[in-house]
Scaffold this motif. Structure first.
Motif, PDB file in Angstrom:
ATOM      1  N   LYS A  39      -1.728  17.325   3.877  1.00  0.00           N
ATOM      2  CA  LYS A  39      -2.504  16.822   3.037  1.00  0.00           C
ATOM      3  C   LYS A  39      -2.121  14.991   2.692  1.00  0.00           C
ATOM      4  CE  LYS A  39      -5.259  20.765   1.549  1.00  0.00           C
ATOM      5  NZ  LYS A  39      -5.560  21.569   0.426  1.00  0.00           N
ATOM      6  N   LEU A  40      -1.000  15.283   2.012  1.00  0.00           N
ATOM      7  CA  LEU A  40      -0.587  14.060   1.393  1.00  0.00           C
ATOM      8  C   LEU A  40      -0.315  12.986   2.668  1.00  0.00           C
ATOM      9  CD1 LEU A  40       2.120  14.993  -1.157  1.00  0.00           C
ATOM     10  CD2 LEU A  40      -0.066  14.068  -1.422  1.00  0.00           C
ATOM     11  N   ALA A  90       0.899  -1.095  -0.084  1.00  0.00           N
ATOM     12  CA  ALA A  90       0.088  -0.106   0.079  1.00  0.00           C
ATOM     13  C   ALA A  90       0.911   1.335   0.081  1.00  0.00           C
ATOM     14  CB  ALA A  90      -0.859  -0.062   1.146  1.00  0.00           C
ATOM     15  N   THR A  91       1.854   1.217   0.672  1.00  0.00           N
ATOM     16  CA  THR A  91       2.930   2.262   0.817  1.00  0.00           C
ATOM     17  C   THR A  91       3.589   2.564  -0.597  1.00  0.00           C
ATOM     18  OG1 THR A  91       3.273   2.117   3.254  1.00  0.00           O
ATOM     19  CG2 THR A  91       5.232   3.258   1.728  1.00  0.00           C
ATOM     20  N   LEU A  92       3.914   1.715  -1.125  1.00  0.00           N
ATOM     21  CA  LEU A  92       4.573   1.780  -2.398  1.00  0.00           C
ATOM     22  C   LEU A  92       3.381   2.267  -3.563  1.00  0.00           C
ATOM     23  CD1 LEU A  92       6.900   1.211  -4.238  1.00  0.00           C
ATOM     24  CD2 LEU A  92       6.105  -1.025  -4.733  1.00  0.00           C
ATOM     25  N   THR A  93       2.319   1.788  -3.605  1.00  0.00           N
ATOM     26  CA  THR A  93       1.324   2.104  -4.422  1.00  0.00           C
ATOM     27  C   THR A  93       0.949   3.646  -4.011  1.00  0.00           C
ATOM     28  OG1 THR A  93       0.210  -0.077  -4.246  1.00  0.00           O
ATOM     29  CG2 THR A  93      -1.241   1.410  -5.204  1.00  0.00           C
ATOM     30  N   TYR A  94       0.700   4.003  -3.085  1.00  0.00           N
ATOM     31  CA  TYR A  94       0.219   5.367  -2.505  1.00  0.00           C
ATOM     32  C   TYR A  94       1.070   6.279  -3.246  1.00  0.00           C
ATOM     33  CZ  TYR A  94      -1.391   9.422  -0.187  1.00  0.00           C
ATOM     34  OH  TYR A  94      -1.673  10.674   0.321  1.00  0.00           O
ATOM     35  N   TRP A  95       2.570   6.217  -2.849  1.00  0.00           N
ATOM     36  CA  TRP A  95       3.555   6.999  -3.339  1.00  0.00           C
ATOM     37  C   TRP A  95       3.667   7.156  -4.798  1.00  0.00           C
ATOM     38  CZ3 TRP A  95       3.605  10.974  -0.328  1.00  0.00           C
ATOM     39  CH2 TRP A  95       3.477  10.812   1.105  1.00  0.00           C
ATOM     40  N   LEU A  96       3.505   5.895  -5.284  1.00  0.00           N
ATOM     41  CA  LEU A  96       3.599   5.986  -6.849  1.00  0.00           C
ATOM     42  C   LEU A  96       2.529   6.558  -7.475  1.00  0.00           C
ATOM     43  CD1 LEU A  96       4.973   2.362  -7.465  1.00  0.00           C
ATOM     44  CD2 LEU A  96       6.217   4.336  -8.023  1.00  0.00           C
ATOM     45  N   THR A  97       1.296   6.444  -6.928  1.00  0.00           N
ATOM     46  CA  THR A  97       0.176   7.187  -7.420  1.00  0.00           C
ATOM     47  C   THR A  97       0.362   8.701  -7.213  1.00  0.00           C
ATOM     48  OG1 THR A  97      -1.346   5.363  -6.688  1.00  0.00           O
ATOM     49  CG2 THR A  97      -2.345   7.427  -7.128  1.00  0.00           C
ATOM     50  N   VAL A  98       1.005   9.060  -6.086  1.00  0.00           N
ATOM     51  CA  VAL A  98       1.303  10.711  -5.930  1.00  0.00           C
ATOM     52  C   VAL A  98       2.211  11.024  -6.779  1.00  0.00           C
ATOM     53  CG1 VAL A  98       2.296  12.151  -4.194  1.00  0.00           C
ATOM     54  CG2 VAL A  98       0.501  10.622  -3.606  1.00  0.00           C
ATOM     55  N   ALA A 120       1.698  13.879  -9.940  1.00  0.00           N
ATOM     56  CA  ALA A 120       2.594  15.165  -9.693  1.00  0.00           C
ATOM     57  C   ALA A 120       3.177  15.309 -11.330  1.00  0.00           C
ATOM     58  CB  ALA A 120       3.575  14.856  -8.988  1.00  0.00           C
ATOM     59  N   PHE A 121       3.557  13.971 -11.809  1.00  0.00           N
ATOM     60  CA  PHE A 121       3.899  14.139 -13.160  1.00  0.00           C
ATOM     61  C   PHE A 121       3.034  14.464 -14.164  1.00  0.00           C
ATOM     62  CE2 PHE A 121       5.609  11.760 -17.040  1.00  0.00           C
ATOM     63  CZ  PHE A 121       6.867  12.165 -17.179  1.00  0.00           C
ATOM     64  N   TYR A 122       1.799  13.950 -14.059  1.00  0.00           N
ATOM     65  CA  TYR A 122       0.748  14.219 -14.913  1.00  0.00           C
ATOM     66  C   TYR A 122       0.633  15.943 -14.882  1.00  0.00           C
ATOM     67  CZ  TYR A 122      -3.842  14.246 -17.239  1.00  0.00           C
ATOM     68  OH  TYR A 122      -4.739  14.455 -18.029  1.00  0.00           O
ATOM     69  N   GLN A 123       0.490  16.377 -13.713  1.00  0.00           N
ATOM     70  CA  GLN A 123       0.278  17.623 -13.442  1.00  0.00           C
ATOM     71  C   GLN A 123       1.379  18.764 -13.318  1.00  0.00           C
ATOM     72  OE1 GLN A 123      -2.911  19.156 -13.293  1.00  0.00           O
ATOM     73  NE2 GLN A 123      -3.765  17.153 -13.708  1.00  0.00           N
ATOM     74  N   PHE A 124       2.503  18.019 -13.878  1.00  0.00           N
ATOM     75  CA  PHE A 124       3.929  18.909 -13.745  1.00  0.00           C
ATOM     76  C   PHE A 124       3.879  20.031 -14.444  1.00  0.00           C
ATOM     77  CE2 PHE A 124       8.588  19.038 -14.753  1.00  0.00           C
ATOM     78  CZ  PHE A 124       9.079  18.742 -13.562  1.00  0.00           C
ATOM     79  N   GLU A 125       3.296  20.416 -15.482  1.00  0.00           N
ATOM     80  CA  GLU A 125       3.283  21.877 -16.011  1.00  0.00           C
ATOM     81  C   GLU A 125       2.720  22.747 -15.197  1.00  0.00           C
ATOM     82  OE1 GLU A 125       1.616  23.875 -19.982  1.00  0.00           O
ATOM     83  OE2 GLU A 125       1.994  21.747 -20.231  1.00  0.00           O
ATOM     84  N   GLU A 126       1.479  22.447 -14.516  1.00  0.00           N
ATOM     85  CA  GLU A 126       0.860  23.298 -13.808  1.00  0.00           C
ATOM     86  C   GLU A 126       1.431  23.578 -12.436  1.00  0.00           C
ATOM     87  OE1 GLU A 126      -3.318  22.586 -12.923  1.00  0.00           O
ATOM     88  OE2 GLU A 126      -3.624  21.989 -15.021  1.00  0.00           O
ATOM     89  N   LEU A 127       2.198  22.641 -11.810  1.00  0.00           N
ATOM     90  CA  LEU A 127       3.022  22.435 -10.734  1.00  0.00           C
ATOM     91  C   LEU A 127       4.280  23.646 -10.902  1.00  0.00           C
ATOM     92  CD1 LEU A 127       3.312  18.908  -9.282  1.00  0.00           C
ATOM     93  CD2 LEU A 127       2.191  20.982  -8.368  1.00  0.00           C
ATOM     94  N   LEU A 128       4.806  23.472 -11.869  1.00  0.00           N
ATOM     95  CA  LEU A 128       5.934  24.423 -12.378  1.00  0.00           C
ATOM     96  C   LEU A 128       5.511  25.942 -12.402  1.00  0.00           C
ATOM     97  CD1 LEU A 128       8.105  22.496 -14.955  1.00  0.00           C
ATOM     98  CD2 LEU A 128       8.823  23.126 -12.596  1.00  0.00           C
TER      99      LEU A 128
END
Length: 164
Positions: free
Chosen positions: A81-82, A47-55, A59-67
């Protein structure tokens, strides 16, 4: 002469061993608490591995907005929140894993009890046959050493001579 009861028991035991070689028979090595605890720990690690890979994927998917918003983000709020989501996710996974592994152990235990019962019956039948064969062999040896004539002994010796 073939013993039908012995053959049925041997078949049941063999089928169970073949089908549950990696399931119930492996589970029989553990106490319930150890099995459940090991399963829960394994589930929490996955579950730990899954959660952090999902996060990370989000983050990679929203990388442009995060930048674009990198200077305006409230990092403490995001991390809080995380972490809250992580703890909640682990809590749910732990409860589910605890229930699942307890139920698996219950069902496996029923199968193992039936397997042990059949195995015990089979051992009793084999021991009884071995005892009867030992007694017959002892009768033959005693009768031969005495030199007596016994019709039952001659019958047994005649059957053995035919078998050999």
């Amino acid at each position: 002469m073939l013993d039908e009861k012995k053959i049925r028991l041997m078949t049941r035991v063999s089928i169970y061993e073949k089908n549950e070689e990696y399931g119930d028979l492996v589970l029989a090595r553990y106490y319930r608490e150890d099995y459940v605890r090991f399963g829960c720990i394994r589930a929490l690690l996955i579950a730990t591995l899954t959660y952090w890979l999902t996060v990370a994927a989000y983050a990679f998917y929203q990388f442009e907005e995060l930048l674009k918003e990198i200077n305006n983000l409230d990092y403490f709020s995001i991390i809080g929140k995380l972490m809250l989501g992580y703890v909640g996710f682990l809590g749910v996974i732990y409860v589910l894993a605890f229930l699942i592994y307890n139920v698996r152990y219950q069902y496996a235990k029923k199968g193992l009890i039936a397997y042990n019962r059949n195995l015990k019956r089979l051992i009793e039948i084999v021991e009884k046959e071995e005892y009867v064969n030992e007694v017959k062999e002892a009768q033959v040896q005693v009768s031969r050493s005495i030199g007596g004539d016994d019709p039952e002994l001659d019958k047994i010796l005649g059957e053995r001579g035919k078998q050999e």
